[in-house]
Write a protein that holds these residues in place. Structure first.
Motif, PDB file in Angstrom:
ATOM      1  N   ARG A 113      43.992  35.726  34.890  1.00 36.39           N
ATOM      2  CA  ARG A 113      42.804  36.335  34.286  1.00 36.39           C
ATOM      3  C   ARG A 113      41.998  37.243  35.387  1.00 36.39           C
ATOM      4  O   ARG A 113      41.882  38.426  35.165  1.00 36.39           O
ATOM      5  N   LYS A 114      42.116  36.872  36.472  1.00 35.68           N
ATOM      6  CA  LYS A 114      41.602  37.511  37.640  1.00 35.68           C
ATOM      7  C   LYS A 114      42.247  38.973  38.078  1.00 35.68           C
ATOM      8  O   LYS A 114      41.929  39.947  38.154  1.00 35.68           O
ATOM      9  N   LEU A 115      43.898  38.642  37.989  1.00 33.30           N
ATOM     10  CA  LEU A 115      44.639  39.959  38.082  1.00 33.30           C
ATOM     11  C   LEU A 115      44.557  40.746  36.973  1.00 33.30           C
ATOM     12  O   LEU A 115      44.497  42.162  37.126  1.00 33.30           O
ATOM     13  N   ASP A 116      44.331  40.472  35.678  1.00 25.45           N
ATOM     14  CA  ASP A 116      44.263  41.406  34.679  1.00 25.45           C
ATOM     15  C   ASP A 116      42.678  42.447  34.916  1.00 25.45           C
ATOM     16  O   ASP A 116      42.700  43.549  34.798  1.00 25.45           O
ATOM     17  N   ASN A 117      41.421  41.424  35.444  1.00 27.53           N
ATOM     18  CA  ASN A 117      40.498  41.944  35.556  1.00 27.53           C
ATOM     19  C   ASN A 117      40.455  43.084  36.562  1.00 27.53           C
ATOM     20  O   ASN A 117      39.976  44.005  36.680  1.00 27.53           O
TER      21      ASN A 117
END
Lengths: 456, 356
Positions: free
Chosen positions: A434-438
């Motif tokens: 999720r952090k990567l996408d954001n």
């Protein structure tokens, strides 16, 4: 993975260029290669954990660009590409150049390798500075990525060569016109006076180009130089005021909000978690630090209550919400009570002072493997500053000990703790995806804003 | 868990401070070389004279010339018992400590003409504004008590210089060297040990050997004097052991290991054992090993040599009497009110502590 994470946060050896096999480039090559083979996605995602050493991020980038993608699922390829994009944004240019030169030395010429290197140098916002100060290194990197003949063809002004070059550059996602112009500058402006290229700007300012993105990734936006009880994160600040007697509805509501906001940006735990919070008299501390370490520990407790639906709380010493610090510190018996719940992970949050039969916690921890209880137990040490002396505050030398003093430490702290159990590894993976996408979206938006500004 | 430490059963300890039978022990706390056994009082203090603590009921009034320390009780009622060997520290002024305890009635000022200067090479006098106090390090208390009523402000300098030298500090009569340079270490004793609600006193043991008994009139009084005692008095004593002689574990530490080894061997042959049973076994082992360690402390207290104590009456205030008690191994001062103990600060002599 927890051993790798520990290594990534502590090992600072630079990536040096020496002739030879990959393993001779740096001492921990085999460690990186082993973890990449074991779980490429998680290996790459660990680069996003705050406080990873820059040279370790550079090694991860090197590993991702050096390794073949053969046989990988599309989704995994996509994730690795995203991590590469993030690493290229948060690493200093000189680190990226070191990686690119290492790739050249290793003769790594996968498609994703060349594309990433070419896009990086051609699309860098301060490429003129970079090419001026590190010209020969950049030439080596680009000639390796594009091919020496292709790169040098830019000096041929014939229509036919230009057309071929444009076609070639488009394959790398580079604007052909810009690409040719950059290549010509690279070869033809080599002898010009450095300072004359961009008047008024320091040629070495490119070295700081990554600072903003790196700070965002590492949550370094608010790290005060002078530390007070109330500038160590919003939730603990509100708690300090509540402990000092200012328990107004506004403060309590604000605390709820701070906890909720913090929980949104932290990893959930999808398993059974036992949390032991030391609220003994010593956790109150004294002087200007009074209530500070306890407030941070309680802030962590409140946040974890939102992050884990199967959390069982054991408070040592004090009672109430927030717990009023009192009594002696007995961590051993509460640990046994916590283990009865058969959790996936036990976290002990303490100031590190154990005094009721000092040493019993250590004895229990050493006894667990003997009796076949494999539940990981982690001691999380609440400190006032990052440089607190913990010599006399280590209740265990057996259990892994993690430290925190600011609310922004929670992400790394929780991820490091979660990696000790299977359900925690999955929770960490979901959070880091999720952090990567954001973060990629954020980088994309920032890029679009720059383009808009240029067009505007 | 049953606490086998009962003061009533500790005859050798009772001889140090008559009237201690009114007190009972809490669960001991230990860290490094120091063990603290909290003491609680079984009687209420509602009918006793109101006694105020050193922070709320005692103010440093002035230092009039070297060796003259004036303390005041600014309250409107009640009485202040000056903690034995209280000292005050201030920047740019010569720090002083009192060599004896005393009574100060509400509104009264008392000049200690026999106070000792604890900062050999520092000019200036303490002012009223500075109220930060300490209790003399354990190693200096015997000498300070011996020198009470002796008017000579530099009387403690040789002992302080010797203590500084033992810690590798400058051989000067400058207590500040220990209290400031070792402050980060000493301060941690406040966190390593915890003052409990309703606690009125404590037994302090160094490497398992009784080093002192401190009893205060009220829990509030004890809470006020706690940091000064644990950090600067017994803390300095413990620091010496921790940094020089090494820390000796309490007997019984090996008990757990033996039990665990036996249990581990049983498990290998027992097949599947539930987590619940394993934890129950561990809990039992912990509790038994704790009982062994408590017994070890109890035995250590039982071995205090019996001796004759010389009691010297120092001062009276209404029904309260301040006495100095001196034996071969322990000495100090106690306060009794109508035959009941309400303050005691009795500590081991250096020769007793250094004896194996």
């Amino acid at each position: 993975m927890r051993a790798l994470l520990n290594h990534l946060t502590t090992h600072t050896e630079p990536l040096s260029l020496r002739r030879g096999k990959p393993g001779q480039l740096f001492s921990d090559w085999s460690l990186h290669a082993e973890y990449f083979l074991r779980d490429p996605e998680m290996y790459a995602l660990l680069a996003l954990v705050p406080d990873i050493q820059p040279w370790q991020r550079a090694r991860i980038l090197l590993q991702l660009l050096y390794s073949s993608r053969k046989g990988m699922e599309d989704e995994l390829r996509r994730s690795l590409d995203q991590v590469i994009v993030v690493l290229l944004a948060v690493l200093a240019v000189d680190h990226v150049i070191a990686v690119a030169l290492a790739l050249r030395q290793l003769r790594a010429n996968h498609k994703h390798t060349s594309r990433s290197i070419v896009r990086y140098f051609f699309g860098h916002p301060l490429r003129e500075h970079v090419m001026k100060v590190r010209r020969s290194a950049v030439v080596d990197c680009i000639e390796h990525a594009l091919g020496k003949n292709v790169a040098r063809a830019s000096r041929n002004y014939s229509r036919e060569t230009e057309d071929k070059l444009c076609k070639y550059l488009r394959r790398y996602g580079v604007d052909a016109g810009t690409g040719i112009s950059v290549l010509r500058d690279l070869y033809e402006k080599a002898v010009e006076n450095e300072a004359a290229i961009i008047p008024g700007e320091e040629p070495s300012s490119y070295r700081l180009a990554h600072i903003g993105a790196a700070a965002r990734l590492d949550n370094l936006n608010e790290r005060p130089k002078t530390i007070t009880p109330t500038n160590r994160g919003e939730a603990s600040s509100a708690l300090v005021h509540i402990y000092r007697g200012g328990s107004s509805p506004e403060l309590c509501n604000a605390l709820e909000q701070y906890v909720e906001d913090a929980a949104k940006s932290l990893p959930e735990f999808h398993g059974k978690l036992a949390l032991i919070v030391d609220a003994s008299a010593s956790s109150k501390s004294y002087g200007e630090r009074e209530f500070s370490t306890l407030s941070q520990a309680v802030a962590l407790q409140y946040i974890l209550e939102r992050l884990c639906s199967q959390l069982e709380l054991h408070t040592v010493g004090g009672t109430g919400r927030p717990p009023v610090p009192q009594g002696a510190t007995d961590l051993a018996l509460p640990l046994l009570v916590a283990l009865e719940y058969e959790p996936d992970l036990v976290l002990i949050v303490s100031d590190g002072y154990e005094n009721t039969f000092f040493g019993d916690l250590e004895r229990i921890l050493a006894a667990l493997p003997v009796v076949g209880i494999k539940t990981p137990v982690i001691v999380l040490q609440s400190k006032f500053t990052s440089s607190d002396d913990l010599t006399l505050r280590r209740p265990s030398h057996t259990a892994p000990q993690l430290e925190f003093w600011h609310q922004q430490d929670f992400e790394k702290l929780l991820l490091s703790a979660y990696l000790h159990c299977d359900s925690g590894v999955n929770s960490a993976r979901l959070f880091l995806r999720r952090k990567l996408d954001n973060f990629c979206c954020e980088l994309q938006r920032a890029e679009e804003q720059i383009v808009d500004a240029v067009i505007g | 868990m049953k606490n086998p430490l009962a003061i009533r059963e500790l005859e050798p300890v009772l001889q140090l401070a008559p009237g201690m039978a009114d007190y009972y022990c809490g669960m001991l706390q230990s860290s490094g070389a120091l063990t603290v056994v909290p003491l609680f009082c079984i009687r209420t203090t509602s009918d006793a004279t109101k006694i105020t603590g050193p922070k709320t009921g005692l103010k440093l009034s002035q230092v009039r010339g070297y060796g003259n320390l004036e303390l005041a009780n600014p309250g409107e009622n009640g009485i202040a018992i000056v903690p034995l060997h209280i000292g005050y520290i201030q920047d740019k002024a010569q720090n002083h400590a009192a060599c004896r305890s005393a009574f100060i009635a509400a509104g009264q000022k008392l000049m200690f003409e026999d106070a000792c200067c604890v900062q050999q090479a520092q000019g200036g006098f303490l002012a009223e504004a500075q109220q930060w106090f300490f209790i003399l390090p354990l190693q200096l208390r015997e000498e300070a008590l011996h020198q009470r009523r002796t008017v000579a402000f530099g009387k403690l300098w040789p002992a302080i210089a010797k203590l500084n030298a033992e810690f590798g500090l400058g051989k000067r009569g400058h207590l500040e060297l220990i209290l400031s340079k070792k402050r980060p270490y000493l301060n941690q004793f406040q966190s390593r040990f915890e003052c409990l609600p309703e606690q009125v006193g404590a037994l302090f043991l160094l490497n398992g050997k009784l080093a002192g008994i401190e009893i205060c009139p009220t829990p509030e009084y004890f809470a006020e004097v706690w940091m000064a005692l644990v950090c600067f008095s017994y803390g300095v004593g413990a620091m010496f052991y921790e940094q020089h002689n090494g820390t000796r574990g309490i007997e019984g530490d090996a008990f757990f290991d033996t039990k665990l080894e036996n249990f581990g061997a049983k498990l290998k042959t027992a097949g599947d054992v539930s987590v619940e049973l394993k934890i129950e076994a561990l809990r039992k082992m912990v509790e038994e090993s704790r009982a062994v360690r408590l017994e070890s402390v109890s035995n250590s207290l039982q071995t205090i040599p019996k001796e004759e104590f010389k009691h010297t009456e120092e001062e009276r205030f209404l029904k309260m009497t301040l006495r100095t008690v001196e034996g071969k191994n322990f000495c100090g001062q106690i306060v009794e009110e109508s035959g009941r103990l309400c303050y005691a600060s009795v500590f081991a002599r250096n020769s007793y502590l250094s004896r194996n």
